[in-house]
Design an enzyme around this catalytic site. Structure first.
Site, mmCIF file in Angstrom:
data_model
loop_
_atom_site.group_PDB
_atom_site.id
_atom_site.type_symbol
_atom_site.label_atom_id
_atom_site.label_comp_id
_atom_site.label_asym_id
_atom_site.label_seq_id
_atom_site.Cartn_x
_atom_site.Cartn_y
_atom_site.Cartn_z
ATOM 1 C CG ASP A 302 22.585 -32.326 -10.120
ATOM 2 O OD1 ASP A 302 22.670 -33.554 -10.325
ATOM 3 O OD2 ASP A 302 23.387 -31.699 -9.398
ATOM 4 C CG ASP A 497 25.313 -28.126 -7.656
ATOM 5 O OD1 ASP A 497 25.112 -29.163 -8.326
ATOM 6 O OD2 ASP A 497 25.801 -28.145 -6.521
ATOM 7 C CG ASP A 501 24.719 -30.390 -13.041
ATOM 8 O OD1 ASP A 501 24.334 -31.531 -13.352
ATOM 9 O OD2 ASP A 501 24.863 -30.025 -11.865
#
Length: 756
Positions: A302, A497, A501
């Site tokens: 990410d 995080d 996700d």
């Protein structure tokens, strides 16, 4: 069961030993036989469970050996095998005890009620009673309860939990708002378009559940090796019996073939690796996760909060002609100090870091989706969005730069006229480029960014750190699908995080959560959690996992080679069962000692460690970097003004740059050469580690000297730059700006990141 089995078998072996020493042979055999039987019963269940799942694991040989020792009266050998089996299972259980992947964090963070408008006013209703068409009120700081459309006025929503984008998004009237986004502006009305069950947040929960349920269990390292060692052992035992006619030889073969190197080596190495990772701030949930991480060849990351810090910072301050950047920043912060908006907080923090005086503002109001308006020293000041039919040239340049740099812009307007702009961007983590390089060194061949953010900033970050591919503007389902596609090609790790996700983390072979800054949902869905706010711990985990797996393979392979030689001796009748069991114990000790090497750091593991003096100096000079960004901005501002050489402010700006270089920047560079670089060389292995940075200092000094020479040529009594000097002076300033940005970035990534 494993701890009780270990205690029972050890107790039986010890009791039998005591009985044998006092001459009670029958009692000794009884104790050893009892320990053997105690191990046979659970081992039979483990074999049945493995066969039921289509596996013939290492426990099958142990069961055959245990039964064989009972059948032939080799009770001491049986007791020794029972202890080895119990020890291996206990270590295996300790390594693979998995924390439940429940969705407690997702559920606890989900909205549970909503405020609905009725003819009588507002009523609070349970979330499952909200129907499409209901008019709801979302207050400041509240999460959007269900999917809907903005009904009253524009709203500013923090959608970072859903998309990963750290900068709040303005949603105009009739635009879509998704459940789970947080309102960071004033209260607004929301027209529900879906029930809670059909909304975005509930869909994320379902995706995470499905991904977790569909993730296939990882095959143990020991079971993979048992796939060929098992038939080899059974064949050797059968041949020994058939060719010699002595069943004891077959039992002896099975005793030394009992795959204790597999039962012990892999768990010991894996547990050691997990312990080593924990000391680096990496929590690995189970042994299977560590083994799989050691085989990973693809890493998906990410962006927001993983590769970047997760909160915007001021990138640059641009002033309209006639104003200074410090004045623009101070005015903007004077109004924004009354805001809790994430961009406003960044502006105020930057102004305070520069030591600017913030004036009190009055009549401060917030226009949702537009920004703040107030009065400072009697003038009407607004900070935020700004509309203009025709933008002045300097402002159009800011808009272009915003698009190129992927930055947000907060415009400053004074009495209705745009007076400056503050550009903000979520900065790259200092340790991100080093992390990417270390992951490649650890064997990762493909690195992909999966983000809900816009393509422009995503591509800029990816180019800086050296990723192979970028996939932007992905929904949680899109991230999950991308991870599944990567899994088809290679063992895949997902790092994230946010709540958005969680499905992708659960779908990956190994999910890694940035636990220090991430949401509880991402940590619950992950196999590995980084407990410190450093992404380079991911590289630590990958290196530790790879080394632990290599040691486990070495230990198991070496132990099985020795067991193979013992099998030959047993088949020839040279090694009776009891002696074979003792020999196997000696092999186990050697295997365990080798596997314990995973507790020690490898030669290339981890980032270099700084000494105490070097770390203090790094922190000092890192703080100075923050203060010197004003100088870097002044260099670019002077170069921009030279585009209009007839403007008297151009020469004034160049003279200011010369003073800043002489009084602040060059003393900083000299101090680095004199104090910081020698300390770094002592900690990192020699002066060659700072040679490139020293060359950068040389170039900075050369360009600064060139600017000074231009000012001497211009003379102290002139108010404009000589046209013959403009091109070279402007090129020098732009060159210095580029060198300074690169030099600062290199120092921050190579040295300052070591002390984060």
């Amino acid at each position: 069961m494993e701890p009780f089995l270990l205690v029972a078998t050890l107790g039986a072996l010890a009791a039998g030993g005591v009985a044998w020493l006092v001459g009670a042979g029958t009692a000794a055999d009884a104790c050893w036989a009892a320990g053997t039987v105690a191990a046979v019963l659970p081992a039979l269940y483990w074999v049945y469970d493995a066969l039921r799942r289509g596996r013939a694991g290492v426990d099958l040989i142990a069961v055959l050996a245990l039964v064989g020792t009972l059948a032939t009266g080799e009770y001491l050998a049986g007791a020794l095998i029972a202890v080895m089996l119990a020890t291996g299972r206990w270590l295996d259980a300790a390594a693979e005890r998995r924390a439940a992947r429940d969705l407690h964090a997702l559920v606890s963070n989900a909205p549970r009620s909503a405020r609905r408008r009725t003819g009588a006013g507002l009523e609070t209703v349970p979330l499952d009673e909200v129907c499409p068409g209901d008019l709801l009120v979302v207050g400041p700081g509240e999460a959007v309860p269900v999917d809907g459309r903005i009904a009253s006025h524009a709203a500013v929503l923090d959608e970072s939990a859903l998309t990963g984008e750290s900068v709040p998004v303005e949603r105009p009237v009739d635009d879509r708002a998704r459940s789970g986004a947080v309102n960071v502006s004033g209260a607004f009305d929301l027209r529900a378009t879906a029930t809670a069950e059909d909304s975005t947040y509930a869909e994320i929960v379902r995706l995470t559940e499905q991904a977790g349920e569909e993730s296939s269990p990882t095959v143990r390292l020991a079971d993979r090796y048992a796939a060929w060692f098992l038939p080899l052992s059974l064949t050797a035992a059968a041949l020994a019996w058939l060719l010699s006619g002595d069943v004891v030889r077959a039992v002896a073969v099975l005793v030394v073939a009992t795959p204790c190197p597999l039962l012990l080596a892999a768990p010991v190495a894996v547990v050691s690796g997990i312990s080593r990772a924990a000391r680096r701030g990496v929590i690995v949930r189970d042994g299977a996760a560590l083994e799989t991480l050691g085989r990973a060849r693809t890493v998906a990351l990410d962006k927001t909060g993983t590769l970047t810090g997760g909160r915007p910072r001021v990138l640059d301050v641009v002033a309209a002609p006639g104003r200074g950047s410090g004045q623009v920043l101070a005015l903007a912060a004077s109004v924004d100090q009354y805001s809790n908006h994430v961009l406003g907080e960044a502006i105020v923090a930057e102004a305070r870091r520069r030591g600017l005086e913030l004036r009190p503002a009055s009549e401060v109001t917030e226009d949702p989706g537009r920004g703040l308006i107030g009065r400072v020293d009697g003038r009407r000041v607004s900070v935020g969005q700004h509309e203009a039919e025709v933008w002045p040239a300097w402002a159009q340049a800011v808009r272009n730069r915003s698009a190129l740099d992927g930055a947000a812009v907060a415009w400053l307007a004074v009495d209705g006229e745009v007076a400056g702009a503050v550009l903000l961007r979520d900065p790259l983590r200092h340790d991100a480029p080093r992390t990417v390089q270390r992951l490649r060194d650890a064997g990762v061949t493909r690195l992909v960014m999966l983000t809900g953010d816009r393509p422009e900033p995503a591509r800029a970050i990816a180019a800086t750190v050296g990723l192979d591919e970028v996939r932007a503007q992905l929904s949680p389902a899109g991230k999950e699908a991308a991870v599944r596609a990567e899994r088809e090609r290679a063992v895949t790790v997902m790092v994230g995080d946010g709540v958005n996700d969680a499905p992708a983390l659960a779908a990956a072979d190994v999910g890694v959560a940035m636990g220090a800054r991430g949401t509880g949902a991402s940590a619950q869905a992950a196999d590995v959690v980084l407990t410190t706010d450093r992404v380079d711990r991911l590289a630590d985990a990958a290196q530790i996992a790879g080394r632990s797996r290599r040691i486990a393979v070495q230990s198991a392979a070496g132990g099985m080679a020795l067991s193979g030689a013992a099998m030959v001796a047993a088949a020839l009748g040279w090694l009776p069962p009891a002696a074979g069991a003792l020999l196997q114990e000696a092999i186990d000790v050697a295997v365990i000692l080798n596997a314990l090497r995973a507790l020690r750091p490898g030669r290339r593991e981890g980032a270099p460690e700084l000494g105490e003096e070097a770390e203090e100096l790094v922190r000092r000079f890192e703080a100075e970097h923050g203060e010197l960004r004003e100088v870097v901005e002044a260099v670019r501002e002077a170069a921009d003004l030279l585009g209009r050489p007839e403007d008297p402010r151009a020469l004034t700006a160049v003279r200011r740059v010369d003073r800043l270089l002489t009084d602040r920047l060059l003393p900083h560079e000299r101090a680095e050469e004199r104090e910081l670089y020698p300390a770094l060389a002592a900690s990192l292995g020699g002066p060659e580690v700072t040679a490139t940075m020293s060359r950068g200092h040389t170039e900075i000094h050369r360009l600064a000297e060139r600017i000074g020479t231009h000012l001497e040529l211009a003379g102290a009594d002139r108010d404009r730059v000589d046209p013959a000097q403009v091109d070279d002076l402007r090129a020098t300033l732009y060159g210095l700006h580029g060198v300074l940005r690169l030099h600062f970035a290199q120092e921050e990534e190579q040295y300052f990141a070591l002390a984060d």
